[in-house]
Design a protein around this motif. Structure first.
Motif, PDB file in Angstrom:
ATOM      1  N   GLN A  94       2.232   4.567  -3.569  1.00 42.43           N
ATOM      2  CA  GLN A  94       1.851   6.186  -3.567  1.00 42.43           C
ATOM      3  C   GLN A  94       3.177   6.366  -4.720  1.00 42.43           C
ATOM      4  O   GLN A  94       3.119   7.816  -5.117  1.00 42.43           O
ATOM      5  N   ALA A  95       4.208   5.427  -4.998  1.00 46.42           N
ATOM      6  CA  ALA A  95       5.174   5.943  -5.893  1.00 46.42           C
ATOM      7  C   ALA A  95       4.872   5.225  -7.105  1.00 46.42           C
ATOM      8  O   ALA A  95       4.093   4.268  -7.359  1.00 46.42           O
ATOM      9  N   ASP A  96       5.536   5.886  -8.343  1.00 44.89           N
ATOM     10  CA  ASP A  96       5.375   5.497  -9.695  1.00 44.89           C
ATOM     11  C   ASP A  96       6.342   4.261  -9.958  1.00 44.89           C
ATOM     12  O   ASP A  96       7.413   4.665 -10.156  1.00 44.89           O
ATOM     13  N   SER A  99      -8.081   2.005 -11.283  1.00 41.67           N
ATOM     14  CA  SER A  99      -6.984   1.756 -10.746  1.00 41.67           C
ATOM     15  C   SER A  99      -6.195   0.523 -11.501  1.00 41.67           C
ATOM     16  O   SER A  99      -5.473  -0.064 -10.688  1.00 41.67           O
ATOM     17  N   TYR A 149       0.818  -1.462   0.014  1.00 39.33           N
ATOM     18  CA  TYR A 149       0.005  -0.043   0.070  1.00 39.33           C
ATOM     19  C   TYR A 149       0.662   1.411   0.177  1.00 39.33           C
ATOM     20  O   TYR A 149       0.507   2.314  -0.631  1.00 39.33           O
ATOM     21  N   GLU A 150       1.892   1.040   0.801  1.00 41.31           N
ATOM     22  CA  GLU A 150       3.017   2.238   0.692  1.00 41.31           C
ATOM     23  C   GLU A 150       3.492   2.565  -0.677  1.00 41.31           C
ATOM     24  O   GLU A 150       3.792   3.566  -1.116  1.00 41.31           O
ATOM     25  N   THR A 151       4.071   1.296  -1.236  1.00 42.79           N
ATOM     26  CA  THR A 151       4.441   1.332  -2.486  1.00 42.79           C
ATOM     27  C   THR A 151       3.574   2.119  -3.628  1.00 42.79           C
ATOM     28  O   THR A 151       4.207   2.699  -4.406  1.00 42.79           O
TER      29      THR A 151
END
Ligand code: ZN
Ligand code: ZN
Length: 241
Positions: free
Chosen positions: A61-63, A91, A57-59
């Motif tokens: 946020q990055a492309d 998504s 989930y944190e990842t």
């Protein structure tokens, strides 16, 4: 193998069951009603541990897509561009198998300075073994000299003809794939070939999933490195007071 399944390719029924039971998704939008073989790649469907899921989930946020999608390029090139894989859905929650085709871009030369592509050849008298090119042909397909129309570079910095004509992949997103197909009419060879294709698609989905898991794994290591100095600092602080 998370997505890829094993099946008995000697059994017609097993192969047909495999096709009809395979996950499918829209190739475009729901109103288009065309579907194709797909795999659900929403995070909670990837079979991750809760630890991996948190990191995932944190990842998000990055492309990171470009870091893990190499299996698509491998698959497409292995299929000589006749099939490719794309994402679709809200998504991009699905990987979808698409029909595609390599098409020549029509460019004949490119600029060595700025990279601009040109639809005409650079006319080089020595390069044409067959000799005579008429003025009309020269005017239409060739330029005399190799000056770039974009950056004006010429001579050794200017345009040069392609040795291999450049191609691009055209994808047909509106086209359905084995939708409402009557597989019972297919020969064993046709069925086996199709099984190979869909299994190879599933394998590519697995490779992308593996890459993603590797990515979130390495992302976590970075965070632990960041956390350690903070922990150490706090301990020192407590000790002093
Ligand atoms: Zn140029
Ligand atoms: Zn992270």
């Amino acid at each position: 193998m998370f997505f890829e399944k094993t099946l008995d390719k000697r059994s017609k029924k097993a192969m047909i069951d495999f096709f009809t039971g395979h996950c499918r998704y829209n190739t475009m939008n729901s109103w288009n009603r065309s579907t194709s073989y797909a795999q659900n790649i929403k995070l909670h469907k990837l079979g991750l541990t809760s630890e991996q899921l948190n990191a995932a989930y944190e990842t998000l946020q990055a492309d990171f897509w470009d870091e893990i999608n190499q299996p698509i390029a491998d698959f497409t090139s292995e299929m000589s561009g006749r099939y490719t894989i794309g994402t679709n859905g809200r998504s991009s929650g699905y990987l979808v198998l698409y029909n595609s085709k390599y098409e020549l871009t029509g460019h004949k030369s490119h600029c060595r300075t700025c990279g601009q592509r040109n639809y005409r050849y650079v006319y080089t008298p020595d390069a044409t073994a067959e000799g005579v090119i008429t003025a009309a042909v020269i005017a239409r397909d060739y330029t005399i000299g190799n000056k770039c129309g974009a950056c004006c570079a010429e001579g050794e910095y200017g345009r040069v003809n392609y040795t291999l004509p450049p191609k691009r992949l055209s994808v047909y997103p509106g086209k359905s794939f084995d939708q409402n197909e009557n597989f019972s009419e297919w020969s064993m060879l046709e069925l086996r070939n199709r099984v190979e294709l869909v299994l190879r698609f599933d394998q590519a989905c697995d490779e992308i999933r593996d890459n993603f898991i590797e990515l979130i794994g390495s992302c976590k290591v970075v965070e632990e490195v960041v956390m350690i100095p903070k922990t150490v600092k706090r301990i020192e602080c407590c000790h002093a007071s």
